[in-house]
Design a protein around this motif. Structure first.
Motif, mmCIF file in Angstrom:
data_model
loop_
_atom_site.group_PDB
_atom_site.id
_atom_site.type_symbol
_atom_site.label_atom_id
_atom_site.label_comp_id
_atom_site.label_asym_id
_atom_site.label_seq_id
_atom_site.Cartn_x
_atom_site.Cartn_y
_atom_site.Cartn_z
ATOM 1 N N THR A 196 0.811 -1.210 0.000
ATOM 2 C CA THR A 196 0.000 0.000 0.000
ATOM 3 C C THR A 196 0.849 1.266 0.000
ATOM 4 N N LEU A 197 0.238 2.367 -0.413
ATOM 5 C CA LEU A 197 0.892 3.674 -0.330
ATOM 6 C C LEU A 197 1.289 4.002 1.108
ATOM 7 N N ARG A 198 0.401 3.696 2.033
ATOM 8 C CA ARG A 198 0.661 4.002 3.436
ATOM 9 C C ARG A 198 1.923 3.296 3.939
ATOM 10 N N GLU A 199 2.050 2.021 3.586
ATOM 11 C CA GLU A 199 3.223 1.278 4.043
ATOM 12 C C GLU A 199 4.492 1.811 3.388
ATOM 13 N N GLY A 200 4.398 2.150 2.102
ATOM 14 C CA GLY A 200 5.551 2.736 1.433
ATOM 15 C C GLY A 200 5.984 4.036 2.074
ATOM 16 N N THR A 201 5.021 4.858 2.467
ATOM 17 C CA THR A 201 5.353 6.130 3.117
ATOM 18 C C THR A 201 6.067 5.905 4.439
ATOM 19 N N MET A 202 5.597 4.954 5.231
ATOM 20 C CA MET A 202 6.240 4.650 6.505
ATOM 21 C C MET A 202 7.676 4.175 6.293
ATOM 22 N N LEU A 209 14.063 5.029 5.739
ATOM 23 C CA LEU A 209 15.020 4.356 4.877
ATOM 24 C C LEU A 209 16.451 4.842 5.091
ATOM 25 N N ARG A 210 16.639 6.143 5.118
ATOM 26 C CA ARG A 210 18.011 6.646 5.213
ATOM 27 C C ARG A 210 18.616 6.376 6.581
ATOM 28 N N VAL A 262 8.656 7.564 -2.066
ATOM 29 C CA VAL A 262 9.000 8.932 -2.491
ATOM 30 C C VAL A 262 8.415 9.947 -1.517
ATOM 31 N N GLU A 263 7.156 9.752 -1.134
ATOM 32 C CA GLU A 263 6.506 10.666 -0.188
ATOM 33 C C GLU A 263 7.176 10.607 1.173
ATOM 34 N N GLY A 264 7.465 9.411 1.663
ATOM 35 C CA GLY A 264 8.100 9.278 2.964
ATOM 36 C C GLY A 264 9.488 9.879 3.002
ATOM 37 N N LEU A 265 10.247 9.719 1.932
ATOM 38 C CA LEU A 265 11.573 10.329 1.869
ATOM 39 C C LEU A 265 11.468 11.852 1.920
ATOM 40 N N ALA A 266 10.500 12.408 1.202
ATOM 41 C CA ALA A 266 10.309 13.861 1.235
ATOM 42 C C ALA A 266 9.981 14.336 2.645
ATOM 43 N N ILE A 289 14.825 5.871 -7.075
ATOM 44 C CA ILE A 289 13.720 4.936 -6.836
ATOM 45 C C ILE A 289 13.229 4.375 -8.170
ATOM 46 N N VAL A 290 12.998 3.049 -8.197
ATOM 47 C CA VAL A 290 12.352 2.397 -9.338
ATOM 48 C C VAL A 290 11.195 1.557 -8.802
ATOM 49 N N GLY A 291 10.033 1.660 -9.439
ATOM 50 C CA GLY A 291 8.873 0.853 -9.071
ATOM 51 C C GLY A 291 8.607 -0.226 -10.102
#
Length: 275
Positions: free
Chosen positions: A164-170, A175-176, A197-201, A213-215
């Motif tokens: 999900t988008l939510r999990e990707g954001t978390m 990540l860093r 991408v959103e979470g990194l921002a 990032i590659v999807g």
């Protein structure tokens, strides 16, 4: 009045209703399958099931069955169905299930080759546990092989519960911190990648200056995020057409129908940042 048209049942685990969100792969496939069914004079029925074992009872009243989102182990234990059945993105060897999927191994390979060709050597692979999904297992295997062949020093793994988008954001937020040496990420779905991408921002990182990032999928979502998402493109509409082809003429099947993939390099891939 009873609808006289033949019925296709799209079956999915009802514990995962978010998978049918319009911005995800399953949502885009659902829309494409509905359009293709209508064009062929058929109607599409959505059937959420609590257990894969419930599928045969529902399928008895249908002219065709499409299975989406079930683990490969669930498909292996499924009783035989009387109606023609297609497992989307499945990796089952059962002779009574027809298969339509993208070339997942080649897609992962193309993602790994892209990132290493841009100079990335510390990589992160983000996606669900490959044990549960042949598609995710093939994407991961293709990526890891191509990345190591391309000179990667390390491939870190961040296992997710879903896509999900939510999990990707978390995941993007941490990540860093968790992988400070990494310069690039391959996410096995576009929804995860867009969330990253959103979470990194939100964490203050820049894409692609700090992390590339590659999807995977080339969903409409990939062209809407900022920056626009580089991705492995599969043809979801063609998968839907092939699904209906198989249901209408099941005797013509010759094995899994595998659709080709290509890499679309947009704005989320660049050279590695100096650390």
């Amino acid at each position: 009045m009873t609808d006289p048209r033949p019925s296709i049942g799209l079956m999915f685990p009802d514990a995962q209703p978010e998978s049918l969100a319009p911005w995800g792969h399953d949502g885009e496939y659902l829309a494409a399958l509905d359009g293709e069914a209508r064009r062929r004079g058929m109607r599409l029925v959505l059937c959420g099931t609590r257990r894969a074992a419930d599928i045969p009872q529902i399928a008895d009243d249908l002219d065709g069955v499409v299975l989406m989102g079930y683990h490969d182990d669930d498909l292996e234990t499924l009783p035989r169905l009387t109606a023609p059945a297609v497992a989307v993105d499945g990796y089952s060897d059962r002779d009574d299930l027809m298969i339509v999927r993208s070339d997942d191994h080649d897609g992962g390979r193309r993602a790994g080759a892209l990132l290493t060709s841009r100079g990335h050597r510390e990589l992160v692979l983000v996606g669900p546990d490959a044990h549960d999904s042949g598609a995710m297992r093939a994407r991961a295997a293709g990526f890891e092989r191509a990345a190591m062949d391309g000179g990667a020093r390390s491939i870190h793994r961040q296992v997710t519960a879903g896509t999900t988008l939510r999990e990707g954001t978390m995941i993007g937020r941490m990540l860093r911190t968790r992988f400070p040496a990494a310069t690039a990420v391959f996410a096995t779905t576009d929804t995860l990648a867009a969330g990253i991408v959103e979470g990194l921002a939100q964490s203050g990182a820049r894409v692609p200056e700090d992390l590339s990032i590659v999807g995977y999928d080339n969903l409409a979502l990939a062209a809407l995020v900022t920056p626009k998402l580089s991705t492995v493109a599969q043809n979801v509409a063609r998968k839907a057409r092939l699904t209906v082809d198989l249901l209408l003429e099941p005797d013509r099947r010759t094995g899994p129908l595998v659709t080709e993939v290509v890499v679309l390099e947009r704005a989320t891939v660049g050279p590695p940042a100096s650390r």
